[in-house]
Design a protein around this motif. Structure first.
Motif, PDB file in Angstrom:
ATOM      1  N   MET A   1       0.823  -1.192   0.000  1.00 19.79           N
ATOM      2  CA  MET A   1       0.000   0.000   0.000  1.00 19.79           C
ATOM      3  C   MET A   1       0.870   1.261   0.000  1.00 19.79           C
ATOM      4  SD  MET A   1      -3.116   0.827  -0.041  1.00 19.79           S
ATOM      5  CE  MET A   1      -4.245   2.071   0.364  1.00 19.79           C
ATOM      6  N   ASP A   2       1.963   1.181   0.729  1.00 18.65           N
ATOM      7  CA  ASP A   2       2.861   2.329   0.802  1.00 18.65           C
ATOM      8  C   ASP A   2       3.466   2.633  -0.570  1.00 18.65           C
ATOM      9  OD1 ASP A   2       4.277   4.385   2.154  1.00 18.65           O
ATOM     10  OD2 ASP A   2       6.065   3.102   2.086  1.00 18.65           O
ATOM     11  N   THR A   3       3.781   1.598  -1.320  1.00 14.66           N
ATOM     12  CA  THR A   3       4.344   1.780  -2.660  1.00 14.66           C
ATOM     13  C   THR A   3       3.332   2.448  -3.581  1.00 14.66           C
ATOM     14  OG1 THR A   3       5.662  -0.209  -2.342  1.00 14.66           O
ATOM     15  CG2 THR A   3       5.420   0.593  -4.589  1.00 14.66           C
ATOM     16  N   LEU A   4       2.082   2.033  -3.476  1.00 13.72           N
ATOM     17  CA  LEU A   4       1.034   2.639  -4.295  1.00 13.72           C
ATOM     18  C   LEU A   4       0.877   4.121  -3.988  1.00 13.72           C
ATOM     19  CD1 LEU A   4      -1.239   2.300  -6.363  1.00 13.72           C
ATOM     20  CD2 LEU A   4      -2.749   1.763  -4.456  1.00 13.72           C
ATOM     21  N   LEU A   5       0.921   4.486  -2.742  1.00 18.29           N
ATOM     22  CA  LEU A   5       0.802   5.895  -2.367  1.00 18.29           C
ATOM     23  C   LEU A   5       1.992   6.718  -2.855  1.00 18.29           C
ATOM     24  CD1 LEU A   5      -0.658   5.596   1.242  1.00 18.29           C
ATOM     25  CD2 LEU A   5      -1.850   6.257  -0.852  1.00 18.29           C
ATOM     26  N   ARG A   6       3.159   6.083  -2.953  1.00 15.00           N
ATOM     27  CA  ARG A   6       4.340   6.799  -3.441  1.00 15.00           C
ATOM     28  C   ARG A   6       4.277   7.039  -4.948  1.00 15.00           C
ATOM     29  NH1 ARG A   6       8.241   3.130  -0.960  1.00 15.00           N
ATOM     30  NH2 ARG A   6       8.752   2.724  -3.117  1.00 15.00           N
ATOM     31  N   ILE A   7       3.748   6.076  -5.712  1.00 17.24           N
ATOM     32  CA  ILE A   7       3.730   6.239  -7.162  1.00 17.24           C
ATOM     33  C   ILE A   7       2.435   6.854  -7.684  1.00 17.24           C
ATOM     34  CG2 ILE A   7       5.349   4.361  -7.540  1.00 17.24           C
ATOM     35  CD1 ILE A   7       2.953   2.680  -8.495  1.00 17.24           C
ATOM     36  N   PRO A   9       1.117   9.900  -7.443  1.00 21.66           N
ATOM     37  CA  PRO A   9       1.257  11.175  -8.156  1.00 21.66           C
ATOM     38  C   PRO A   9       1.811  11.028  -9.575  1.00 21.66           C
ATOM     39  CG  PRO A   9       2.088  11.390  -5.935  1.00 21.66           C
ATOM     40  CD  PRO A   9       1.803   9.933  -6.150  1.00 21.66           C
ATOM     41  N   LEU A  10       2.574   9.994  -9.829  1.00 20.43           N
ATOM     42  CA  LEU A  10       3.082   9.742 -11.178  1.00 20.43           C
ATOM     43  C   LEU A  10       2.069   8.988 -12.029  1.00 20.43           C
ATOM     44  CD1 LEU A  10       6.683   8.623 -10.229  1.00 20.43           C
ATOM     45  CD2 LEU A  10       5.978  10.849 -11.072  1.00 20.43           C
ATOM     46  N   LEU A  11       1.278   8.159 -11.383  1.00 25.25           N
ATOM     47  CA  LEU A  11       0.334   7.313 -12.088  1.00 25.25           C
ATOM     48  C   LEU A  11      -0.896   8.083 -12.586  1.00 25.25           C
ATOM     49  CD1 LEU A  11       0.012   4.362 -12.846  1.00 25.25           C
ATOM     50  CD2 LEU A  11      -1.205   4.005 -10.697  1.00 25.25           C
ATOM     51  N   ILE A  12      -1.341   9.054 -11.845  1.00 25.49           N
ATOM     52  CA  ILE A  12      -2.554   9.808 -12.220  1.00 25.49           C
ATOM     53  C   ILE A  12      -2.395  10.527 -13.560  1.00 25.49           C
ATOM     54  CG2 ILE A  12      -4.036  11.745 -11.555  1.00 25.49           C
ATOM     55  CD1 ILE A  12      -3.802  10.738  -8.672  1.00 25.49           C
ATOM     56  N   PRO A  13      -1.317  11.282 -13.812  1.00 25.30           N
ATOM     57  CA  PRO A  13      -1.182  11.922 -15.132  1.00 25.30           C
ATOM     58  C   PRO A  13      -1.088  10.915 -16.277  1.00 25.30           C
ATOM     59  CG  PRO A  13       0.356  12.894 -13.583  1.00 25.30           C
ATOM     60  CD  PRO A  13      -0.251  11.717 -12.902  1.00 25.30           C
ATOM     61  N   LEU A  15      -2.529   7.970 -16.408  1.00 22.24           N
ATOM     62  CA  LEU A  15      -3.881   7.469 -16.640  1.00 22.24           C
ATOM     63  C   LEU A  15      -4.760   8.497 -17.341  1.00 22.24           C
ATOM     64  CD1 LEU A  15      -4.516   5.539 -13.316  1.00 22.24           C
ATOM     65  CD2 LEU A  15      -4.068   4.595 -15.581  1.00 22.24           C
ATOM     66  N   ILE A  16      -4.592   9.757 -17.016  1.00 20.55           N
ATOM     67  CA  ILE A  16      -5.376  10.817 -17.673  1.00 20.55           C
ATOM     68  C   ILE A  16      -5.001  10.922 -19.149  1.00 20.55           C
ATOM     69  CG2 ILE A  16      -5.740  13.324 -17.781  1.00 20.55           C
ATOM     70  CD1 ILE A  16      -5.568  13.302 -14.696  1.00 20.55           C
ATOM     71  N   VAL A  17      -3.716  10.926 -19.447  1.00 25.73           N
ATOM     72  CA  VAL A  17      -3.261  11.003 -20.842  1.00 25.73           C
ATOM     73  C   VAL A  17      -3.679   9.758 -21.610  1.00 25.73           C
ATOM     74  CG1 VAL A  17      -1.197  10.997 -22.303  1.00 25.73           C
ATOM     75  CG2 VAL A  17      -1.360  12.576 -20.377  1.00 25.73           C
ATOM     76  N   ASP A  18      -3.557   8.606 -20.980  1.00 26.85           N
ATOM     77  CA  ASP A  18      -3.940   7.360 -21.637  1.00 26.85           C
ATOM     78  C   ASP A  18      -5.444   7.317 -21.918  1.00 26.85           C
ATOM     79  OD1 ASP A  18      -3.287   4.739 -22.635  1.00 26.85           O
ATOM     80  OD2 ASP A  18      -4.391   3.988 -20.898  1.00 26.85           O
ATOM     81  N   SER A  19      -6.248   7.782 -20.987  1.00 21.40           N
ATOM     82  CA  SER A  19      -7.697   7.807 -21.204  1.00 21.40           C
ATOM     83  C   SER A  19      -8.075   8.769 -22.328  1.00 21.40           C
ATOM     84  CB  SER A  19      -8.416   8.216 -19.920  1.00 21.40           C
ATOM     85  OG  SER A  19      -8.186   7.262 -18.922  1.00 21.40           O
ATOM     86  N   ALA A  20      -7.412   9.908 -22.389  1.00 20.25           N
ATOM     87  CA  ALA A  20      -7.683  10.863 -23.465  1.00 20.25           C
ATOM     88  C   ALA A  20      -7.264  10.288 -24.818  1.00 20.25           C
ATOM     89  CB  ALA A  20      -6.943  12.173 -23.200  1.00 20.25           C
ATOM     90  N   LEU A  21      -6.140   9.611 -24.858  1.00 20.94           N
ATOM     91  CA  LEU A  21      -5.677   8.986 -26.096  1.00 20.94           C
ATOM     92  C   LEU A  21      -6.626   7.879 -26.534  1.00 20.94           C
ATOM     93  CD1 LEU A  21      -3.394   9.089 -28.158  1.00 20.94           C
ATOM     94  CD2 LEU A  21      -2.150   7.460 -26.743  1.00 20.94           C
ATOM     95  N   ALA A  22      -7.121   7.097 -25.580  1.00 23.93           N
ATOM     96  CA  ALA A  22      -8.075   6.027 -25.908  1.00 23.93           C
ATOM     97  C   ALA A  22      -9.378   6.620 -26.430  1.00 23.93           C
ATOM     98  CB  ALA A  22      -8.335   5.163 -24.685  1.00 23.93           C
ATOM     99  N   ALA A  23      -9.852   7.702 -25.817  1.00 23.21           N
ATOM    100  CA  ALA A  23     -11.081   8.345 -26.289  1.00 23.21           C
ATOM    101  C   ALA A  23     -10.895   8.903 -27.701  1.00 23.21           C
ATOM    102  CB  ALA A  23     -11.488   9.458 -25.326  1.00 23.21           C
ATOM    103  N   ALA A  24      -9.740   9.496 -27.969  1.00 20.74           N
ATOM    104  CA  ALA A  24      -9.467  10.010 -29.311  1.00 20.74           C
ATOM    105  C   ALA A  24      -9.396   8.880 -30.333  1.00 20.74           C
ATOM    106  CB  ALA A  24      -8.157  10.805 -29.307  1.00 20.74           C
ATOM    107  N   ALA A  25      -8.788   7.769 -29.960  1.00 16.37           N
ATOM    108  CA  ALA A  25      -8.694   6.633 -30.874  1.00 16.37           C
ATOM    109  C   ALA A  25     -10.071   6.054 -31.171  1.00 16.37           C
ATOM    110  CB  ALA A  25      -7.785   5.551 -30.287  1.00 16.37           C
TER     111      ALA A  25
END
Length: 67
Positions: A1-7, A9-13, A15-25
């Protein structure tokens, strides 16, 4: 759980970019009938199931030139 909380802040952007790319595709697949190979159903499955790499594969290899 601690590892997830550390990463997180990096994972959220990512996922946002990936979701936008998937929607565009998906929007592009639904609007255009031309593909290098495959058909609309195949590319929709690839773009949605392989969420991280599917849209990238579509824009690199599947997007037709006759648009």
């Amino acid at each position: 759980m601690d590892t997830l909380l550390r990463i997180l802040p990096l994972l959220i952007p990512v996922l946002i970019v990936d979701s936008a790319l998937a929607a565009a595709a998906v929007a592009h697949i639904l609007r255009h009938p031309y593909y290098h190979f495959g058909n609309k159903t195949l590319w929709l499955i690839i773009a949605t199931v392989l969420l991280l790499f599917g849209p990238i594969f579509y824009f690199m290899f599947g997007k037709g030139e006759n648009e």
